[in-house]
Design a protein around this motif. Structure first.
Motif, PDB file in Angstrom:
ATOM      1  N   ARG A  63       0.842  -1.193   0.000  1.00  7.66           N
ATOM      2  CA  ARG A  63       0.000   0.000   0.000  1.00  7.66           C
ATOM      3  C   ARG A  63       0.876   1.241   0.000  1.00  7.66           C
ATOM      4  O   ARG A  63       2.038   1.178   0.422  1.00  7.66           O
ATOM      5  CB  ARG A  63      -0.959  -0.027   1.187  1.00  7.66           C
ATOM      6  CG  ARG A  63      -0.280  -0.056   2.539  1.00  7.66           C
ATOM      7  CD  ARG A  63      -1.214  -0.364   3.690  1.00  7.66           C
ATOM      8  NE  ARG A  63      -2.290   0.564   3.878  1.00  7.66           N
ATOM      9  CZ  ARG A  63      -2.190   1.738   4.458  1.00  7.66           C
ATOM     10  NH1 ARG A  63      -1.040   2.128   4.936  1.00  7.66           N
ATOM     11  NH2 ARG A  63      -3.225   2.510   4.586  1.00  7.66           N
ATOM     12  N   PRO A  64       0.354   2.356  -0.479  1.00  7.69           N
ATOM     13  CA  PRO A  64       1.151   3.595  -0.471  1.00  7.69           C
ATOM     14  C   PRO A  64       1.525   3.968   0.961  1.00  7.69           C
ATOM     15  O   PRO A  64       0.718   3.838   1.881  1.00  7.69           O
ATOM     16  CB  PRO A  64       0.211   4.635  -1.069  1.00  7.69           C
ATOM     17  CG  PRO A  64      -0.894   3.888  -1.709  1.00  7.69           C
ATOM     18  CD  PRO A  64      -0.962   2.551  -1.042  1.00  7.69           C
ATOM     19  N   ARG A  65       2.727   4.376   1.124  1.00 15.70           N
ATOM     20  CA  ARG A  65       3.188   4.768   2.463  1.00 15.70           C
ATOM     21  C   ARG A  65       2.662   6.156   2.786  1.00 15.70           C
ATOM     22  O   ARG A  65       2.607   7.036   1.947  1.00 15.70           O
ATOM     23  CB  ARG A  65       4.713   4.784   2.504  1.00 15.70           C
ATOM     24  CG  ARG A  65       5.307   3.451   2.112  1.00 15.70           C
ATOM     25  CD  ARG A  65       6.156   2.921   3.224  1.00 15.70           C
ATOM     26  NE  ARG A  65       6.841   1.715   2.825  1.00 15.70           N
ATOM     27  CZ  ARG A  65       6.471   0.513   3.228  1.00 15.70           C
ATOM     28  NH1 ARG A  65       5.433   0.366   3.993  1.00 15.70           N
ATOM     29  NH2 ARG A  65       7.153  -0.546   2.872  1.00 15.70           N
ATOM     30  N   GLY A  66       2.261   6.350   4.019  1.00 19.40           N
ATOM     31  CA  GLY A  66       1.774   7.642   4.473  1.00 19.40           C
ATOM     32  C   GLY A  66       2.707   8.172   5.539  1.00 19.40           C
ATOM     33  O   GLY A  66       3.921   7.974   5.497  1.00 19.40           O
ATOM     34  N   THR A  67       2.132   8.822   6.511  1.00 27.39           N
ATOM     35  CA  THR A  67       2.892   9.385   7.608  1.00 27.39           C
ATOM     36  C   THR A  67       2.916   8.393   8.769  1.00 27.39           C
ATOM     37  O   THR A  67       1.880   7.846   9.133  1.00 27.39           O
ATOM     38  CB  THR A  67       2.225  10.696   8.085  1.00 27.39           C
ATOM     39  OG1 THR A  67       2.064  11.544   6.951  1.00 27.39           O
ATOM     40  CG2 THR A  67       3.055  11.386   9.127  1.00 27.39           C
ATOM     41  N   SER A  81       2.871  -3.070  11.570  1.00 32.95           N
ATOM     42  CA  SER A  81       2.142  -1.890  11.091  1.00 32.95           C
ATOM     43  C   SER A  81       0.716  -2.249  10.711  1.00 32.95           C
ATOM     44  O   SER A  81      -0.239  -1.563  11.094  1.00 32.95           O
ATOM     45  CB  SER A  81       2.846  -1.271   9.884  1.00 32.95           C
ATOM     46  OG  SER A  81       4.071  -0.711  10.260  1.00 32.95           O
ATOM     47  N   ARG A  99      -2.618  -0.972  12.621  1.00 32.03           N
ATOM     48  CA  ARG A  99      -3.588  -0.224  11.816  1.00 32.03           C
ATOM     49  C   ARG A  99      -4.967  -0.878  11.924  1.00 32.03           C
ATOM     50  O   ARG A  99      -5.979  -0.223  12.147  1.00 32.03           O
ATOM     51  CB  ARG A  99      -3.105  -0.164  10.365  1.00 32.03           C
ATOM     52  CG  ARG A  99      -3.819   0.816   9.500  1.00 32.03           C
ATOM     53  CD  ARG A  99      -3.165   1.046   8.136  1.00 32.03           C
ATOM     54  NE  ARG A  99      -2.499  -0.105   7.545  1.00 32.03           N
ATOM     55  CZ  ARG A  99      -1.173  -0.288   7.526  1.00 32.03           C
ATOM     56  NH1 ARG A  99      -0.369   0.621   8.044  1.00 32.03           N
ATOM     57  NH2 ARG A  99      -0.653  -1.355   6.984  1.00 32.03           N
TER      58      ARG A  99
END
Length: 119
Positions: free
Chosen positions: A11-15, A41, A45
């Motif tokens: 998945r796209p990495r966020g903050t 993670s 989440r």
């Protein structure tokens, strides 16, 4: 990180979110994530967003129940075949029919248990 070294289907990495934890709490989080087959993670989440978190062991148990259910079906099929070939030998037809019904009840019960475990 170059495109060739990126993991596929991530998945796209966020903050990042910082969480303060003791060494014992961190070890517990790591152990629970491992039990679910998720990364730490992904586990945090899912837990933080109140998503269902299933144990890998639960999924393995459901798979085992599925195999037992299939075995019951095969035994019942062999019993039915035996009855067709050897009718009147060994057990009384009424007793065999009773056993077949018990097999069907067990299969229904196993299927219901697997559905409950996956909810």
């Amino acid at each position: 990180m170059s495109d060739s070294t990126k993991k596929e289907n991530t998945r796209p990495r966020g903050t990042p979110v910082k969480v303060w934890a003791t060494d014992e709490e961190r070890a517990e989080i790591a152990a629970r994530a491992t039990q679910t087959g998720m990364s730490q993670s992904a586990y945090l989440r899912a837990a933080g967003l109140n998503h269902p978190v299933r144990s890998v062991y639960d999924l393995k148990a459901v798979a085992d129940l599925g195999r037992v259910n299939g075995d019951l079906g095969r035994v019942a099929g062999l019993l039915k075949l035996w009855l067709a070939d050897w009718r009147g030998f060994g057990a009384k037809p009424a007793e065999v029919e009773k056993m077949m019904n018990e097999f069907r009840e067990l299969q229904t019960e196993l299927s219901a248990t697997m559905r409950r475990a996956l909810k």
